[in-house]
Design an enzyme around this catalytic site. Structure first.
Site, PDB file in Angstrom:
ATOM      1  N   GLY C 150      30.092  65.863  84.701  1.00  0.00           N
ATOM      2  CA  GLY C 150      31.034  65.792  83.327  1.00  0.00           C
ATOM      3  C   GLY C 150      31.392  64.455  82.998  1.00  0.00           C
ATOM      4  O   GLY C 150      31.377  63.647  83.948  1.00  0.00           O
ATOM      5  N   CYS C 151      31.511  64.164  81.776  1.00  0.00           N
ATOM      6  CA  CYS C 151      31.684  62.756  81.067  1.00  0.00           C
ATOM      7  C   CYS C 151      33.195  62.309  81.824  1.00  0.00           C
ATOM      8  O   CYS C 151      33.383  61.147  82.272  1.00  0.00           O
ATOM      9  CB  CYS C 151      31.503  62.729  79.873  1.00  0.00           C
ATOM     10  N   TYR C 152      34.032  63.329  81.501  1.00  0.00           N
ATOM     11  CA  TYR C 152      35.448  62.984  81.814  1.00  0.00           C
ATOM     12  C   TYR C 152      35.702  62.798  83.572  1.00  0.00           C
ATOM     13  O   TYR C 152      36.105  61.873  83.995  1.00  0.00           O
ATOM     14  CB  TYR C 152      36.329  64.104  81.385  1.00  0.00           C
ATOM     15  N   THR C 154      33.292  61.979  85.571  1.00  0.00           N
ATOM     16  CA  THR C 154      32.805  60.576  86.006  1.00  0.00           C
ATOM     17  C   THR C 154      33.885  59.511  85.823  1.00  0.00           C
ATOM     18  O   THR C 154      34.074  58.617  86.757  1.00  0.00           O
ATOM     19  CB  THR C 154      31.653  60.220  85.107  1.00  0.00           C
ATOM     20  N   SER C 155      34.431  59.423  84.806  1.00  0.00           N
ATOM     21  CA  SER C 155      35.241  58.299  84.408  1.00  0.00           C
ATOM     22  C   SER C 155      36.477  58.454  85.646  1.00  0.00           C
ATOM     23  O   SER C 155      37.040  57.354  86.083  1.00  0.00           O
ATOM     24  CB  SER C 155      35.929  58.355  83.147  1.00  0.00           C
TER      25      SER C 155
END
Lengths: 347, 347, 347, 347
Positions: C150-152, C154-155
């Protein structure tokens, strides 16, 4: 106490009208707000900026009981829907301000050609009053049915009218290039209103077929006393609110920028909501954000003998809800500026 | 008639104060507006949204003549500049509301540690009143010198205070993560305020060293009656106005979201400008845009035993000029809400 | 020649993948693009930025014929839909990279608790590989089924992992405050994605219940070898693309900012797409716009003994399509950076 | 190996050129980047998107040593500064692509009238080549001095040229209404580039006196073989990048939209970077964001007998750095599309 009913009050025009009305100093009351989508919900839960201002709920529309609830109906519904309500409401003896386009045009054929629907109450088209106080102030005062102008036409007409009136521009030369925020498209989600499609983006739409075209033409023709056709190109720019219309007109006699500005100044000297910008200054949408002002300014391009006239409005303010308040003020004998002397929000 | 003088009126805080004041119903007058940059120019040529509202000019500051012109001075100048004026103005018997940080902190050492300048009138630091009506309403009424709160602290304190007061959160656990529009940086052009650097961009700044930190700590410590340190991280997001502060606090006892919201509701029940959002609803900056409201809301994360409390303000409204009007109202016996019952602008 | 089929290629993740792939130098071919909405339409009429790059059409999905068309399937469909396709596709002997969340979590109960749907192929949950090369590079090379992160997560994972690994932070102290553009919500129009609702607005959502939470917890727990719970609060800010995650962690031993940055530098020294920013510099989303980079940076707040670690990604780049390309490169023996050495777009 | 030196490489045009060049497949090398402001600093600390791409430093300009370092100089400095360097650089036998306006106009008087400075190397004005490959491809190949076109002219000329060429429009009727992002103003902070002044704002500027006017006129006049004057009105809209030019031309014979689009299609059929949009589709800036493409499209307004032609470019791409790469490719025998086949970034 004037009781106002707003049909379709949860849309952008309706909710902006509420935002203006909660600060109106006059003896008026928001007596009824209907919403198809939000009937039964508290207004201030749907419109969180109004929390603490309105504790009542949106209701479903019961058109037959309007006369028992209100003195004036503001219709904030789409064209075609409006004309399905208007005759019944007028029959109840109520006055109407209609946000929609259904009664702006005088000519039914023109309406049907541009809107591709049959008009079902054509006789009212000639008795309705086009709600642009800068043109029809006195008629508005006594009107039963006021057709609130479209947002683009308001900007285009106010920018061009003084020069058409003065007869110094070629009537077949008028080009209106408008840049608009997206709120004119209303709150309904669509591909067009998706943030990702509008942010960092600029595009024209409905070139040559936008329905505000005949409205601009009707009013400028009336000013000129002869038929005018305009090229009108609306564009979307990355803003929520605001329209800047740039109007190009070929000069038929030479005039300096200063003298052209003076024509503006004279024409609008008694208008409370049209502000003429001094020479060298151009209208910007932010200066009128959230307000009922229309800023106009211009430059004469002597090399090409054209006037480049510009008008900036908030499409939800002077282009919609602000104009409705101005019309209501006229219709009910309030001071024309009541509830409207609010500056734009900068920065 | 209360005569107001605004020193530094062309900046964002000053001009927003003018925008509020032109609609203030009370007997007050904008008697003097000074601007170093624009002295001699018409206010409404510098601030085009105010065209038609203010025809007077910005003046150069003549500090010695203030007493002949005004009853109250609003200082809208940077910290350090403010303290160079305040003693002289007070000596003239005038009252002051100071936008700057110079008199917000009670402790000179703390001030000097965070601001890296010597404080030249430390004795006034203890007599000034921190202009947060939700904490110091009565003191503000009679204050000679009101230190208007910082924008971030207003949001952080209003979000956290009820829980610190109730003693249900660990005092060493408070983290404030704020997201702000760029107008807090003022109108002076810089790399930081360049459109191209802010658009489509999000970044933190001044982590651990932002000067609003001791202000938040001072006020929450006072509420708790013991020293509190907070981690405060401001971020820039692509907006002109608005602050959303998300405040994380470790719970020392279990509480449901509903009960935590009830603490908010009770705490703020008489506050005209703090709006508690119902369970499941979170503050958004747009709902308070251009207004003096602070919307608060929260969620309890039971899994990690934390309250996630949020406050949204317009940094130029409740975070600056709106608060000044609220303080002026208290100081001069106007109704506290005069000129401030204006909804945020949505959409 | 590796033949790639993209199921759901017209969404934001799919179309961004196409944008990356048209410039991939490797022997790979976009052999099939399906779209439920746009089947039969030319890809470059739906995605006008790709005009001149792809003249083929979107097709309807015929799942049984995939093996005849492609070597690898990229699934760009929502969770739940993905798991309805995956077993059949694997049964055809094809490899898969799945954008969805269906195979990211190892534990079916956790999945069902957060996603509120039954998982219909739980056995695959343990054999799938979490597609974060910075953690699972070698497993990805040989994986049949890669679950793209997921994008969140990953960060958040890239920001926190080195400190969790080093054991210098309290494992129960981790708070992730993320700021995201709206493109993570996909192209489907909704109230949430309406331009007027996102512009000039900042709001949190799904506090305590966002489905990316267990994903962050799973991976950080694996790094720590003990269970970790995090508070995760996503926010929407007015951007189309980009995530900035600010991660707060309580220190259990003192460390300077410089030394903490050195931990980052060592940890990521061989990573081609994680860029460690020097002390005093913080990640900004614009620096990674349109790219596969993740910029990390931090500040130690010694006063409160916390690390404030930050990571910036493009949610459609390193947070989605870029990561898929990186995974494809690993799976098919291309150079890991092929097609991805593209700088972010500034200004 | 072609060695490129960029003078003024830290501005927006220069840095965008770097962004293109780091992905150029040809045998070329960024051998020298000068910057007055950032000399001595690492390029990738000033331009964080380029971190990991360029480890060298900006240097101070030593004009005399250029020949020892580079084969070609790209001048990314303001007009007037450019002409102070060009003769010396040419004298060293080096070729030049000049971003500035100093050698775009053939006529020194015209230059001096619009730019209000004396031209100090007028003889070079006639030998320089206007770097629009769609007009002067062959001359560019062998040119010593290429004057890279202005951003507005690129869009206006590409939109209007085919119809001027075909002789179907009245040459005295051309009006160019352009909407631009702010990056055209460069990175230098000013009131004009302040985020708060551009966000939610739209305004025209430099009406009738913008310096790109004579450039548009020169090139369209050359196409028509007779002098043409145009009305050109640039506007700022809230974007960082992108120009949409809407060009109005009076038709002197009737033509359908389809036939007018066919004129575009034929005219540009061999152009790699001009994309003609099909009937009913209009150019949007986002489709070309970050790219070297120019999308053109049109509508004929039969009622008013006008063509409304539109062109969308990224002002930093096809309007600046992309065009430079295209010119470099031509000058050094690379494939014209090398390093430029990059789609725009959507969404």
């Amino acid at each position: 106490m004037i009781k106002i009913g707003i049909i379709g009050a949860s849309g952008y025009s309706g909710s902006e009208l509420l935002r203006f009305l909660v600060n109106h100093p006059g003896k008026l009351e928001i007596a009824l707000c209907t919403s198809e989508t939000y009937a039964g919900q508290r207004i201030d839960s749907v419109l969180p900026n109004l929390r603490g201002f309105l504790s009542s709920k949106f209701e479903a529309l019961d058109i037959d009981s309007l006369k028992d609830r209100v003195d004036i109906v503001v219709l904030a519904v789409p064209h075609k829907v409006a004309m399905s309500f208007v005759p019944q409401i007028l029959a109840q003896g109520l006055r109407i301000v209609d946000f929609s386009a259904d009664y702006r045009l005088e000519d039914a054929e023109t309406y049907e050609a541009w809107y591709h629907v049959d008009h079902t109450s054509t006789s009212l088209m000639s008795t309705s009053v086009y709600g642009l106080p800068e043109r029809y102030r006195d008629c508005i005062r006594s009107a039963q049915l006021v057709a609130n102008p479209g947002c683009y036409p308001t900007s285009a007409i106010l920018a061009a009218m003084p020069f058409v009136k003065h007869g110094i521009v070629a009537l077949d030369s008028i080009i209106v290039d408008s840049k608009s925020g997206i709120s004119g498209a209303g709150p309904k989600p669509s591909e067009n209103t998706h943030y990702a499609n509008r942010e960092s983006n600029c595009i024209a739409y409905n070139i040559g077929v936008h329905r505000h075209t005949p409205e601009i033409e009707q009013e400028l023709s009336a000013v000129a006393s002869e038929p005018i056709r305009v090229t009108f190109t609306p564009h979307l720019v990355p803003m929520t609110r605001g329209i800047l219309s740039t109007v190009y007109m070929q000069l038929i006699e030479e005039i300096s920028t200063e003298d052209a500005v003076a024509i503006y100044t004279n024409f609008y000297e008694n208008e409370p909501f049209v502000r003429v910008l001094p020479t060298g200054t151009y209208p910007q949408t932010k200066a009128v954000l959230g307000s009922n002002y229309c800023d106009v300014g211009l430059e004469v391009d002597a090399r090409t003998r054209r006037i480049v006239a510009m008008a900036a409005i908030d499409n939800l303010g002077k282009g919609a809800a602000g104009a409705v308040v101005q019309n209501l003020n006229l219709m009910f004998g309030f001071k024309e500026t009541d509830g409207l002397k609010v500056p734009g929000m900068m920065p």
